[in-house]
Write a protein that holds these residues in place. Structure first.
Motif, PDB file in Angstrom:
ATOM      1  N   LEU A 216       0.835  -1.203   0.000  1.00 49.68           N
ATOM      2  CA  LEU A 216       0.000   0.000   0.000  1.00 49.68           C
ATOM      3  C   LEU A 216       0.870   1.254   0.000  1.00 49.68           C
ATOM      4  O   LEU A 216       0.671   2.174  -0.799  1.00 49.68           O
ATOM      5  CB  LEU A 216      -0.896  -0.017   1.244  1.00 49.68           C
ATOM      6  CG  LEU A 216      -1.826   1.173   1.417  1.00 49.68           C
ATOM      7  CD1 LEU A 216      -2.948   1.103   0.400  1.00 49.68           C
ATOM      8  CD2 LEU A 216      -2.394   1.202   2.831  1.00 49.68           C
ATOM      9  N   PHE A 217       1.872   1.271   0.869  1.00 42.71           N
ATOM     10  CA  PHE A 217       2.742   2.438   0.966  1.00 42.71           C
ATOM     11  C   PHE A 217       3.521   2.646  -0.330  1.00 42.71           C
ATOM     12  O   PHE A 217       3.707   3.772  -0.792  1.00 42.71           O
ATOM     13  CB  PHE A 217       3.735   2.276   2.128  1.00 42.71           C
ATOM     14  CG  PHE A 217       3.119   2.462   3.485  1.00 42.71           C
ATOM     15  CD1 PHE A 217       1.838   2.981   3.619  1.00 42.71           C
ATOM     16  CD2 PHE A 217       3.830   2.136   4.629  1.00 42.71           C
ATOM     17  CE1 PHE A 217       1.271   3.155   4.872  1.00 42.71           C
ATOM     18  CE2 PHE A 217       3.274   2.311   5.886  1.00 42.71           C
ATOM     19  CZ  PHE A 217       1.988   2.805   6.004  1.00 42.71           C
ATOM     20  N   LYS A 219       2.600   1.748  -3.288  1.00 46.38           N
ATOM     21  CA  LYS A 219       1.689   2.209  -4.331  1.00 46.38           C
ATOM     22  C   LYS A 219       1.451   3.705  -4.186  1.00 46.38           C
ATOM     23  O   LYS A 219       1.472   4.450  -5.159  1.00 46.38           O
ATOM     24  CB  LYS A 219       0.367   1.450  -4.214  1.00 46.38           C
ATOM     25  CG  LYS A 219      -0.529   1.630  -5.409  1.00 46.38           C
ATOM     26  CD  LYS A 219      -1.473   0.470  -5.576  1.00 46.38           C
ATOM     27  CE  LYS A 219      -2.804   0.741  -4.940  1.00 46.38           C
ATOM     28  NZ  LYS A 219      -3.685  -0.421  -4.933  1.00 46.38           N
ATOM     29  N   ARG A 220       1.244   4.133  -2.932  1.00 48.20           N
ATOM     30  CA  ARG A 220       1.026   5.564  -2.686  1.00 48.20           C
ATOM     31  C   ARG A 220       2.243   6.366  -3.130  1.00 48.20           C
ATOM     32  O   ARG A 220       2.116   7.419  -3.740  1.00 48.20           O
ATOM     33  CB  ARG A 220       0.781   5.812  -1.200  1.00 48.20           C
ATOM     34  CG  ARG A 220      -0.620   5.465  -0.799  1.00 48.20           C
ATOM     35  CD  ARG A 220      -0.819   5.825   0.648  1.00 48.20           C
ATOM     36  NE  ARG A 220      -2.073   5.280   1.139  1.00 48.20           N
ATOM     37  CZ  ARG A 220      -2.339   5.079   2.412  1.00 48.20           C
ATOM     38  NH1 ARG A 220      -1.446   5.380   3.335  1.00 48.20           N
ATOM     39  NH2 ARG A 220      -3.490   4.595   2.792  1.00 48.20           N
ATOM     40  N   ARG A 223       2.580   7.055  -6.800  1.00 47.66           N
ATOM     41  CA  ARG A 223       1.619   7.986  -7.411  1.00 47.66           C
ATOM     42  C   ARG A 223       1.885   9.443  -7.056  1.00 47.66           C
ATOM     43  O   ARG A 223       1.147  10.326  -7.462  1.00 47.66           O
ATOM     44  CB  ARG A 223       0.206   7.599  -6.987  1.00 47.66           C
ATOM     45  CG  ARG A 223      -0.176   6.316  -7.657  1.00 47.66           C
ATOM     46  CD  ARG A 223      -1.510   5.840  -7.288  1.00 47.66           C
ATOM     47  NE  ARG A 223      -1.785   4.595  -8.016  1.00 47.66           N
ATOM     48  CZ  ARG A 223      -2.814   3.827  -7.786  1.00 47.66           C
ATOM     49  NH1 ARG A 223      -3.679   4.161  -6.861  1.00 47.66           N
ATOM     50  NH2 ARG A 223      -2.997   2.732  -8.482  1.00 47.66           N
ATOM     51  N   LYS A 224       2.908   9.694  -6.269  1.00 50.69           N
ATOM     52  CA  LYS A 224       3.234  11.080  -5.926  1.00 50.69           C
ATOM     53  C   LYS A 224       4.126  11.683  -7.006  1.00 50.69           C
ATOM     54  O   LYS A 224       4.923  10.978  -7.632  1.00 50.69           O
ATOM     55  CB  LYS A 224       3.950  11.128  -4.574  1.00 50.69           C
ATOM     56  CG  LYS A 224       3.114  10.613  -3.412  1.00 50.69           C
ATOM     57  CD  LYS A 224       2.143  11.638  -2.946  1.00 50.69           C
ATOM     58  CE  LYS A 224       1.402  11.188  -1.706  1.00 50.69           C
ATOM     59  NZ  LYS A 224       0.498  10.044  -1.916  1.00 50.69           N
ATOM     60  N   ASN A 230       5.416  15.789  -0.769  1.00 46.12           N
ATOM     61  CA  ASN A 230       4.576  14.649  -0.420  1.00 46.12           C
ATOM     62  C   ASN A 230       5.230  13.322  -0.808  1.00 46.12           C
ATOM     63  O   ASN A 230       5.036  12.324  -0.140  1.00 46.12           O
ATOM     64  CB  ASN A 230       3.215  14.769  -1.106  1.00 46.12           C
ATOM     65  CG  ASN A 230       2.301  15.684  -0.337  1.00 46.12           C
ATOM     66  OD1 ASN A 230       2.458  15.829   0.876  1.00 46.12           O
ATOM     67  ND2 ASN A 230       1.375  16.315  -1.028  1.00 46.12           N
ATOM     68  N   ARG A 231       5.976  13.355  -1.901  1.00 40.85           N
ATOM     69  CA  ARG A 231       6.669  12.134  -2.317  1.00 40.85           C
ATOM     70  C   ARG A 231       7.712  11.750  -1.273  1.00 40.85           C
ATOM     71  O   ARG A 231       7.877  10.591  -0.936  1.00 40.85           O
ATOM     72  CB  ARG A 231       7.339  12.345  -3.678  1.00 40.85           C
ATOM     73  CG  ARG A 231       7.891  11.036  -4.232  1.00 40.85           C
ATOM     74  CD  ARG A 231       8.584  11.251  -5.545  1.00 40.85           C
ATOM     75  NE  ARG A 231       9.214  10.020  -5.981  1.00 40.85           N
ATOM     76  CZ  ARG A 231       8.639   9.139  -6.791  1.00 40.85           C
ATOM     77  NH1 ARG A 231       7.430   9.346  -7.242  1.00 40.85           N
ATOM     78  NH2 ARG A 231       9.285   8.049  -7.152  1.00 40.85           N
ATOM     79  N   ALA A 234       6.068  10.153   1.647  1.00 38.23           N
ATOM     80  CA  ALA A 234       5.681   8.774   1.333  1.00 38.23           C
ATOM     81  C   ALA A 234       6.902   7.870   1.308  1.00 38.23           C
ATOM     82  O   ALA A 234       6.849   6.721   1.745  1.00 38.23           O
ATOM     83  CB  ALA A 234       4.965   8.737  -0.011  1.00 38.23           C
ATOM     84  N   LYS A 237       7.825   6.891   4.753  1.00 37.75           N
ATOM     85  CA  LYS A 237       6.916   5.869   5.299  1.00 37.75           C
ATOM     86  C   LYS A 237       7.350   4.476   4.854  1.00 37.75           C
ATOM     87  O   LYS A 237       7.375   3.545   5.655  1.00 37.75           O
ATOM     88  CB  LYS A 237       5.485   6.146   4.832  1.00 37.75           C
ATOM     89  CG  LYS A 237       4.746   7.060   5.759  1.00 37.75           C
ATOM     90  CD  LYS A 237       3.262   6.912   5.580  1.00 37.75           C
ATOM     91  CE  LYS A 237       2.546   7.518   6.767  1.00 37.75           C
ATOM     92  NZ  LYS A 237       1.116   7.618   6.552  1.00 37.75           N
TER      93      LYS A 237
END
Ligand SMILES: [Zn+2]
Length: 415
Positions: A216-217, A219-220, A223-224, A230-231, A234, A237
């Motif tokens: 999930l992380f 994938k997020r 997409r940044k 924000n990238r 992510a 994370k």
């Protein structure tokens, strides 16, 4: 004996800037030297030595790039030394050791301070050249003189200092190999380690547990927008989760290897010499094998055995440990991967697959020793490869050529 102690450090903002500069400069010097080495070899078939490169860096590179003088010059030199070691290791064993790669600013960063380092256990600080009193959590005390300090930063932004100490601790002497105090260990995926005395250590499957969250992380992150704040959030994370997985895996392995080497009933450990790389070429097993990290298990066990005076005997990776009946010694060739237990066709004994393998590994290990046990190091005498080498198809031949042997027996004992 030299021992390393790794502490988490919390540098001030000012120190963080200095660290970032040093990481960058060391990486720059390393990559510059690696590039020179490659071109010199390609164009003139010349090998550039460490002394030559160090002198060249001092005279030319530093004049060209003045900012290199802002950081500890000894750290730059040790970066070159690291490259030299990497090349030596590669040429010593080109099959298993890879050629040195260029360093990236996205990977783990580190630099080494070979001199003028101090650890203050009262204040709880570590001092290195140009950075005084870095706050540190000194969770473990040591006695001895500090040799070097390596500062590193993980991709998620945590800082660590690894302190190499020349301790007064002596390595314990090993005791003679005896049947009563020997233990065979079979590594597997269902249970991480199965001992010949019936003990088993479970496999926590750390990656498997966090795999959904990791996916999930990731994938997020994908997409940044590149270069955005924000990238980066992510990315941190993902990095944090991956570090968490690695840490819990390491914790478990340390606990297992410690309990094995601190058992007063165990003075000799017999293990299979697994071909981990070969096993990972099997796509069905690769993730599970990587998650179990047999390689690290062996590394940790090896040094702990050395520290605490336990004999470690590695048996040949082709020795048929799963298929041999521990009671009558007959070879049951029809054993499939899926069979968890089997009955010996000769003597009718019912075997648990893993326990039988562990007992066989112990037997093989004890047999592998020469009659004069004191003279030869046990680690260096593997069993003779008596496995019949029958090549059935082309696919198998290709695998053999690529060095993918050792999958079969080892992989079979896993599942
Ligand atoms: Zn039998």
């Amino acid at each position: 004996m030299l021992r390393a102690y790794k502490y988490r450090i919390y540098p001030t903002e000012e120190q963080k800037v200095l660290f970032a500069k040093t990481f960058g400069c060391c990486r720059f010097v390393y990559n510059w030297a690696l590039n020179l080495k490659i071109t010199a070899y390609k164009e003139r078939k010349e090998t550039l030595g460490n002394v030559y490169l160090t002198n060249l860096m001092k005279s030319e590179l530093k004049a060209e790039h003045e900012w290199l003088s802002e950081v500890n010059s000894q750290s730059l030199q040790s970066a070159l030394r690291n490259l030299d070691t990497a090349c030596t290791n590669f040429f010593r064993n080109t099959k298993t050791v890879g050629f040195p790669r260029f360093k990236s600013r996205k990977d783990r960063q580190s630099f080494l301070c070979p001199q003028h380092c101090r650890v203050d256990s009262e204040k709880g600080t570590i001092t290195i050249p140009k950075a005084k009193d870095i706050p540190a959590v000194l969770h473990r005390k040591f006695k001895g003189t500090v040799k070097t300090v390596t500062v590193s930063m993980t991709p998620s932004g945590k800082y660590f200092a690894s302190v190499l100490v020349d301790t007064a601790i002596q390595e314990l002497l090993t005791t003679p190999v005896e049947n009563d105090t020997a233990l065979g260990i079979d590594l597997g995926i269902k249970s991480l380690a199965i001992c010949s005395d019936g003990r088993t250590f479970g496999n926590p499957k750390n990656l498997q547990r966090s795999l959904d969250r990791l996916k999930l992380f990731q994938k997020r992150l994908s997409r940044k927008q590149k270069g955005s704040a924000n990238r980066n959030k992510a990315r941190i994370k993902v990095a944090r989760l991956q570090e968490h997985i690695a840490d819990s895996r390491k914790d478990n392995l340390h606990k297992i290897t410690r309990s094995l080497t601190h058992d007063s009933q165990v003075r000799t450990i017999c293990m299979e010499d697994l071909n981990v790389k070969g096993m990972q070429r099997n796509h069905h097993l690769a993730q599970a094998v990587g998650d179990a990290s047999f390689g690290m298990f062996l590394t940790l066990l090896e040094y702990k055995c050395k520290w605490y005076g336990v004999n470690l005997i590695k048996i040949d990776r082709f020795a048929p440990s799963s298929k041999t009946c521990g009671k009558c010694g007959c070879l049951y060739k029809g054993l499939k991967l899926s069979e968890r237990s089997w009955t010996c066709p000769e003597c009718g004994t019912h075997h648990d697959r893993d326990l039988n393998a562990a007992c066989n590994i112990k037997e093989f290990g004890l047999k592998a020793l020469p009659s004069e046990r004191g003279k030869v190091k046990p680690v260096d005498c593997p069993l003779v490869d008596d496995r019949p080498r029958v090549l059935k198809s082309n696919g198998r031949k290709k695998q053999e050529k690529r060095g993918g042997t050792g999958i079969s027996e080892a992989a079979k004992s896993l599942v």
